[in-house]
Design a protein around this motif. Structure first.
Motif, short mmCIF file in Angstrom:
data_model
loop_
_atom_site.label_atom_id
_atom_site.label_comp_id
_atom_site.label_asym_id
_atom_site.label_seq_id
_atom_site.Cartn_x
_atom_site.Cartn_y
_atom_site.Cartn_z
N HIS A 47 16.34 -5.09 35.88
CA HIS A 47 17.08 -6.34 35.79
C HIS A 47 16.65 -7.21 36.96
CE1 HIS A 47 20.49 -9.10 35.35
NE2 HIS A 47 20.44 -9.13 36.65
N SER A 49 17.17 -11.38 38.13
CA SER A 49 17.77 -12.66 37.78
C SER A 49 17.81 -13.54 39.03
CB SER A 49 19.18 -12.49 37.22
OG SER A 49 20.04 -11.92 38.21
N SER A 76 15.83 -8.73 31.66
CA SER A 76 16.48 -7.43 31.70
C SER A 76 15.87 -6.51 30.65
CB SER A 76 17.98 -7.60 31.43
OG SER A 76 18.64 -6.37 31.59
N VAL A 91 22.82 -11.05 25.94
CA VAL A 91 22.09 -11.97 26.81
C VAL A 91 22.72 -13.38 26.81
CG1 VAL A 91 19.88 -13.14 27.21
CG2 VAL A 91 19.96 -10.66 26.82
#
Length: 118
Positions: A47, A49, A76, A91
């Motif tokens: 993951h 972000s 991810s 998502v």
């Protein structure tokens, strides 16, 4: 926060290969990685972000009601045999939840800024 007013933040999951070298040697992080996922959950394989909030005018740069450009990225790899329909549903929810949280934080920042103004 950067000197030009942009706000940047990023995150990696504990299982991310990008984070692995920082986990080894930290007893607390090693314990977290070894712990099983919460009941009913699947642990993500990876993951990454992050976001950039960029003020577009002087009012935004000064903490007011200005205009902002928001850039957000989410990558991810759920792993664990998660069905495609579940991943496709999760998502968009994660992105929507992030925008709700970002809006709340922006309101909080604005109220703190205005409280410190003479």
């Amino acid at each position: 926060q950067l000197p030009d007013g942009r706000v940047m933040q990023g995150g990696l999951g504990l299982q991310s290969p990008y984070f692995a070298k920082y986990i080894h040697g930290s007893p607390a992080l090693e314990r977290l990685c070894e712990a099983p996922p919460s009941c009913g959950r699947v642990r993500a394989v990876d993951h990454c972000s992050g976001f950039v909030l960029e003020p577009l005018d002087n009012s935004a740069r000064q903490g007011g009601q200005g205009r902002w450009k928001i850039s957000y990225v989410l990558q991810s790899e759920a792993g664990g045999g998660v069905p495609r329909w579940a991943a496709e549903k999760a998502v968009p929810k994660a992105i929507a939840d992030w925008f709700v949280s970002a809006y709340k934080e922006l309101k909080n920042q604005r109220s703190q800024h205005s409280a410190h103004q003479p």
